[in-house]
Design an enzyme around this catalytic site. Structure first.
Site, PDB file in Angstrom:
ATOM      1  N   HIS A 192       0.818  -1.216   0.000  1.00  0.00           N
ATOM      2  CA  HIS A 192       0.000   0.000   0.000  1.00  0.00           C
ATOM      3  C   HIS A 192       0.849   1.262   0.000  1.00  0.00           C
ATOM      4  O   HIS A 192       0.493   2.267  -0.607  1.00  0.00           O
ATOM      5  CB  HIS A 192      -0.974  -0.028   1.176  1.00  0.00           C
ATOM      6  CG  HIS A 192      -2.111  -0.973   0.926  1.00  0.00           C
ATOM      7  ND1 HIS A 192      -2.944  -1.416   1.905  1.00  0.00           N
ATOM      8  CD2 HIS A 192      -2.522  -1.555  -0.212  1.00  0.00           C
ATOM      9  CE1 HIS A 192      -3.840  -2.237   1.374  1.00  0.00           C
ATOM     10  NE2 HIS A 192      -3.586  -2.349   0.089  1.00  0.00           N
ATOM     11  N   ARG A 299       3.435 -10.399 -18.599  1.00  0.00           N
ATOM     12  CA  ARG A 299       4.339 -11.415 -18.028  1.00  0.00           C
ATOM     13  C   ARG A 299       3.549 -12.221 -16.995  1.00  0.00           C
ATOM     14  O   ARG A 299       3.543 -11.890 -15.808  1.00  0.00           O
ATOM     15  CB  ARG A 299       5.527 -10.735 -17.343  1.00  0.00           C
ATOM     16  CG  ARG A 299       6.516 -10.054 -18.288  1.00  0.00           C
ATOM     17  CD  ARG A 299       7.613  -9.378 -17.464  1.00  0.00           C
ATOM     18  NE  ARG A 299       8.822  -9.134 -18.205  1.00  0.00           N
ATOM     19  CZ  ARG A 299       9.218  -7.924 -18.640  1.00  0.00           C
ATOM     20  NH1 ARG A 299       8.453  -6.871 -18.421  1.00  0.00           N
ATOM     21  NH2 ARG A 299      10.352  -7.790 -19.292  1.00  0.00           N
ATOM     22  N   ARG A 335       2.174 -13.798 -22.365  1.00  0.00           N
ATOM     23  CA  ARG A 335       3.322 -14.688 -22.484  1.00  0.00           C
ATOM     24  C   ARG A 335       3.110 -15.841 -21.513  1.00  0.00           C
ATOM     25  O   ARG A 335       2.779 -15.626 -20.337  1.00  0.00           O
ATOM     26  CB  ARG A 335       4.610 -13.936 -22.135  1.00  0.00           C
ATOM     27  CG  ARG A 335       5.827 -14.842 -22.290  1.00  0.00           C
ATOM     28  CD  ARG A 335       7.100 -14.081 -22.154  1.00  0.00           C
ATOM     29  NE  ARG A 335       7.335 -13.671 -20.778  1.00  0.00           N
ATOM     30  CZ  ARG A 335       8.374 -12.942 -20.412  1.00  0.00           C
ATOM     31  NH1 ARG A 335       9.240 -12.521 -21.323  1.00  0.00           N
ATOM     32  NH2 ARG A 335       8.558 -12.607 -19.155  1.00  0.00           N
ATOM     33  N   GLU A 434      14.636 -14.555 -28.311  1.00  0.00           N
ATOM     34  CA  GLU A 434      15.621 -14.158 -27.305  1.00  0.00           C
ATOM     35  C   GLU A 434      16.804 -15.137 -27.261  1.00  0.00           C
ATOM     36  O   GLU A 434      17.834 -14.838 -26.698  1.00  0.00           O
ATOM     37  CB  GLU A 434      14.991 -13.939 -25.921  1.00  0.00           C
ATOM     38  CG  GLU A 434      13.938 -14.927 -25.510  1.00  0.00           C
ATOM     39  CD  GLU A 434      13.149 -14.519 -24.262  1.00  0.00           C
ATOM     40  OE1 GLU A 434      13.467 -13.520 -23.621  1.00  0.00           O
ATOM     41  OE2 GLU A 434      12.200 -15.253 -23.930  1.00  0.00           O
ATOM     42  N   ASN A 457      16.199  -8.137 -23.629  1.00  0.00           N
ATOM     43  CA  ASN A 457      16.894  -8.272 -22.333  1.00  0.00           C
ATOM     44  C   ASN A 457      17.708  -9.568 -22.310  1.00  0.00           C
ATOM     45  O   ASN A 457      18.874  -9.582 -21.915  1.00  0.00           O
ATOM     46  CB  ASN A 457      15.891  -8.292 -21.173  1.00  0.00           C
ATOM     47  CG  ASN A 457      14.995  -7.077 -21.163  1.00  0.00           C
ATOM     48  OD1 ASN A 457      15.318  -6.076 -21.788  1.00  0.00           O
ATOM     49  ND2 ASN A 457      13.874  -7.161 -20.478  1.00  0.00           N
ATOM     50  N   ASP A 458      17.053 -10.643 -22.722  1.00  0.00           N
ATOM     51  CA  ASP A 458      17.769 -11.916 -22.745  1.00  0.00           C
ATOM     52  C   ASP A 458      18.640 -12.049 -23.989  1.00  0.00           C
ATOM     53  O   ASP A 458      19.753 -12.569 -23.926  1.00  0.00           O
ATOM     54  CB  ASP A 458      16.784 -13.087 -22.673  1.00  0.00           C
ATOM     55  CG  ASP A 458      16.382 -13.377 -21.237  1.00  0.00           C
ATOM     56  OD1 ASP A 458      17.280 -13.403 -20.375  1.00  0.00           O
ATOM     57  OD2 ASP A 458      15.177 -13.551 -20.970  1.00  0.00           O
ATOM     58  N   ARG A 468      22.893 -10.755 -17.429  1.00  0.00           N
ATOM     59  CA  ARG A 468      22.219  -9.455 -17.305  1.00  0.00           C
ATOM     60  C   ARG A 468      22.105  -8.986 -15.858  1.00  0.00           C
ATOM     61  O   ARG A 468      21.769  -7.835 -15.595  1.00  0.00           O
ATOM     62  CB  ARG A 468      20.842  -9.504 -17.979  1.00  0.00           C
ATOM     63  CG  ARG A 468      19.807 -10.377 -17.307  1.00  0.00           C
ATOM     64  CD  ARG A 468      18.591 -10.625 -18.204  1.00  0.00           C
ATOM     65  NE  ARG A 468      17.375 -10.007 -17.712  1.00  0.00           N
ATOM     66  CZ  ARG A 468      16.159 -10.252 -18.191  1.00  0.00           C
ATOM     67  NH1 ARG A 468      15.982 -11.091 -19.202  1.00  0.00           N
ATOM     68  NH2 ARG A 468      15.106  -9.660 -17.703  1.00  0.00           N
ATOM     69  N   CYS A 505       9.976  -6.183 -27.118  1.00  0.00           N
ATOM     70  CA  CYS A 505       9.357  -6.008 -25.800  1.00  0.00           C
ATOM     71  C   CYS A 505      10.392  -5.964 -24.680  1.00  0.00           C
ATOM     72  O   CYS A 505      10.039  -5.926 -23.513  1.00  0.00           O
ATOM     73  CB  CYS A 505       8.302  -7.078 -25.535  1.00  0.00           C
ATOM     74  SG  CYS A 505       8.976  -8.744 -25.514  1.00  0.00           S
TER      75      CYS A 505
HETATM   76  C1  PEP Z   1      13.325 -10.029 -22.544  1.00  0.00           C
HETATM   77  O1  PEP Z   1      14.069 -10.973 -22.277  1.00  0.00           O
HETATM   78  O2  PEP Z   1      13.648  -9.047 -23.240  1.00  0.00           O
HETATM   79  C2  PEP Z   1      11.951  -9.995 -22.034  1.00  0.00           C
HETATM   80  C3  PEP Z   1      11.076  -9.101 -22.437  1.00  0.00           C
HETATM   81  O3  PEP Z   1      11.635 -10.907 -21.100  1.00  0.00           O
HETATM   82  P1  PEP Z   1      12.086 -10.848 -19.562  1.00  0.00           P
HETATM   83  O4  PEP Z   1      12.720  -9.509 -19.316  1.00  0.00           O
HETATM   84  O5  PEP Z   1      10.830 -11.060 -18.787  1.00  0.00           O
HETATM   85  O6  PEP Z   1      13.032 -11.980 -19.490  1.00  0.00           O
HETATM   86 MG    MG Z   2      13.323 -12.857 -21.470  1.00  0.00          MG
END
Ligand code: PEP
Ligand code: MG
Length: 583
Positions: A192, A299, A335, A434, A457-458, A468, A505
């Site tokens: 909260h 997610r 996803r 990814e 990201n991956d 990462r 994404c």
């Molecule tokens: C990614 O890997 O870019 C992604 C969107 O998934 P997450 O960050 O949830 O691994």
């Molecule tokens: Mg990912």
């Protein structure tokens, strides 16, 4: 020496000010044994205190009404409900009668019992009620002790509030004219305190372990609410960087409001779809569906991670349906479960792995545990009726995996059709790109899917062989590496040539300095945390396609990450300046 503390991002924005510790001042209470004749009077004293505390909560709710949303104001209704819950009040009187203790002791005992019951609960929002009970108890004790709770102030100076937690009643006590940020040792993204910080627009980082011991009261701090970090005693360069970002942010907030109703279209008329990344149905409460083109990444694993056991099919249907109703016909990309690696699921006991990010994670778990996958896909299909849902598969490595998933979707669709259960028979199935090798066989993959989404990201971690989440090599983890840029270019070109929608994404989709480059590489769909949408839209509306392609060509020819970075900064700043000049 500068000290970097990692927490959980609770409310976006940057704050720079001295951090001041505020402690709950009601920990020490008088303990008294009553004479039996005093019991009736003590119970009446408790009833009066409940009346007083209710009045205070109602007063606070009214005072904040102009500043927080109606939805968030319901936090205070939840507290009133606890105060007037017959079971709670009866337990309080019973504690006084049976233990012959004073009201303060009764409040502490009963509240502790309630708190432990809530904290053991399955549902995260129910666990959050434990903090509400704590807060209600503090307020009752304040009234019983006739103690004025001291106002949280730094005597007219700007300050960052620091405490074990930020409870709803604290909103009444903070000197808001000088409150710049909130940092707490406890709490989560949906506690909260975090919700109120967001509603009040105060940058906040929560769950900073051992905060009060590690940072002394009075220390200058930077609260980076976007990244969930706190930097204590920042060096001059860091301070300057954040001061600049903070000034830019203030100007941005003023001007970006102008963009709300405008389309995300380049000056030469090309539309870029801007979608939102969300982690739960609750995220949707803070976004208006009218300002986005849909959800590009839901997610779903976060809803699994906040629970203590797997959600049932019915629970999942309710969760997914809520998002579909929210979207009012716009796309919602769910996803499937992406746990393992950096996202462990406490109740899914996976064996220790030497390289969990290269291990049993994402789709690999789902394909080995068909029950899990079947239940989720069935729930998604059942929720899809009457909306536009898409299914997105994480961590896909091979074309065969997609074919196996497609077969599952088809089988469940047939079952549902046979049972006359409503669902979307044309539900689209997509793959996250990814794992680098998947990008290299896109010619084989694209015919099997309806769309692809690039998880940068991956992808960056696998392309560069840089974890990462490893702070030691954090500077090596860079999406600006020319190899990454060339890779992204290939993916966009191949998907566009095959006529398959392709989006990004990962985090770079929400980095407005990256926007022109991504458009130039061929992307027309970007999905990001909603807070980044206005800035990205600003960039879309600033650069025409020819300019974006020039930037992309320069990045593709670059020899180093710093060159690409400099290029994006240069254009990002130019775009920003153009917008501020109003041209
Ligand atoms: C990614 O890997 O870019 C992604 C969107 O998934 P997450 O960050 O949830 O691994
Ligand atoms: Mg990912």
């Amino acid at each position: 020496m500068a000290q970097r503390l990692k927490g959980v991002s609770a409310a976006n924005g940057i704050a720079i000010a001295p951090l001041v510790h505020f402690h709950a001042d009601l920990d020490f209470i008088p303990v008294r044994t009553l004479e039996p004749a005093e019991v009736v009077g003590e119970v009446a004293r408790l009833a009066d205190a409940i009346g007083e505390a209710s009045k205070a909560i109602l007063g606070l709710r009214k005072r904040l009404a102009a500043d927080i949303s109606d939805h968030d104001a319901r936090i205070y209704d939840a507290q009133l409900a606890i105060l007037h819950d017959p079971a709670f009040t009866v337990e309080l009187s019973r504690a006084v009668e049976q233990n012959l203790c004073n009201g303060e002791v009764a409040v502490q005992q009963v509240a502790a019992r309630y708190e432990s019951v809530f904290e053991a609960m399955e549902d995260a929002s129910m666990r959050e009620r434990g903090a509400d009970v704590r807060d209600v108890a503090r307020q009752l004790l304040g009234v019983l002790l006739e103690r004025e709770r001291s106002v949280y102030t730094a005597h007219g100076q700007d300050y960052v509030f620091a405490a074990e937690e930020f409870l709803p009643s604290d909103a009444a006590l903070v000197d808001r004219s000088h409150l710049r940020g909130i940092v707490t040792a406890r709490g989560g993204k949906y506690s909260h305190g975090a919700i109120l910080a967001r509603s009040l627009g105060i940058p906040a980082v929560v769950a900073v372990e051992d905060l009060l011991r590690r940072v002394r009261s009075g220390t200058e701090v930077v609260v980076d609410g976007d990244s969930g970090i706190v930097i204590a005693s920042p060096d001059a360069e860091t301070l300057e960087r954040y001061e600049r970002a903070s000034a830019e942010q203030a100007e941005a907030e003023r001007r970006l409001i102008e963009l709300r109703g405008l389309p995300a279209t380049t000056p030469d008329g090309v539309t870029v779809r801007l979608l939102a990344n969300v982690e739960s149905g609750r995220d949707l409460d803070r976004i208006e569906s009218s300002i986005v083109d849909g959800i590009g990444l839901f997610r779903t694993e976060f809803a699994f991670m906040e629970r203590r056991q797997f959600p049932t099919e019915a629970e999942q249907v309710a969760m997914y349906r809520r998002a579909i109703v929210w979207a009012k016909g716009k796309v919602v990309t769910f996803r499937t479960l992406d746990v393992g690696g950096d996202k462990p699921l406490a109740y899914l006991h996976t064996p220790e792995e030497r390289n969990p990010v290269l291990g049993w994670r994402g789709l690999r778990i789902c394909l080995d545990w068909p029950d899990l996958f079947y239940t989720q896909v069935r729930a998604l299909l059942r929720a899809s009726a009457g909306g536009h849902a898409r299914i997105l598969l994480p961590m896909v490595t091979t074309a065969e995996e997609i074919a196996r998933c497609r077969a599952v979707v088809d089988e469940i669709r047939r079952d549902l059709a046979a049972a006359g259960e409503p669902h979307d028979p044309g539900i689209e199935l997509g793959a996250m790109v990814e794992v680098p090798a998947l990008a290299l066989i896109l010619d084989r993959v694209l015919p099997l899917v309806d769309f692809v989404s690039v998880g940068t990201n991956d992808l960056v971690q696998y392309l560069l062989a840089v974890d990462r989440d490893n702070p030691r090599i954090a500077q090596m983890y860079t999406p600006y590496h020319p190899g990454v840029i060339r890779f992204l270019h290939e993916i966009a070109q191949k998907a566009n040539a095959a006529g398959r929608p392709v989006s990004i994404c990962g985090e770079i989709a929400g980095d407005h300095y990256f926007t022109a480059l991504l458009i130039g590489l061929g992307f027309r769909e970007l999905s990001m945390a909603p807070v980044f949408l206005p800035r990205v839209k600003l960039m879309v509306r600033t650069f025409d396609i020819a300019e974006c392609e020039r930037i992309a060509a320069a990045a593709l020819a670059a020899g180093s990450a710093s060159e690409v970075r400099a290029l994006t900064r240069e254009h990002g700043k130019a775009g920003w300046a153009r917008f501020l000049r109003g041209s």
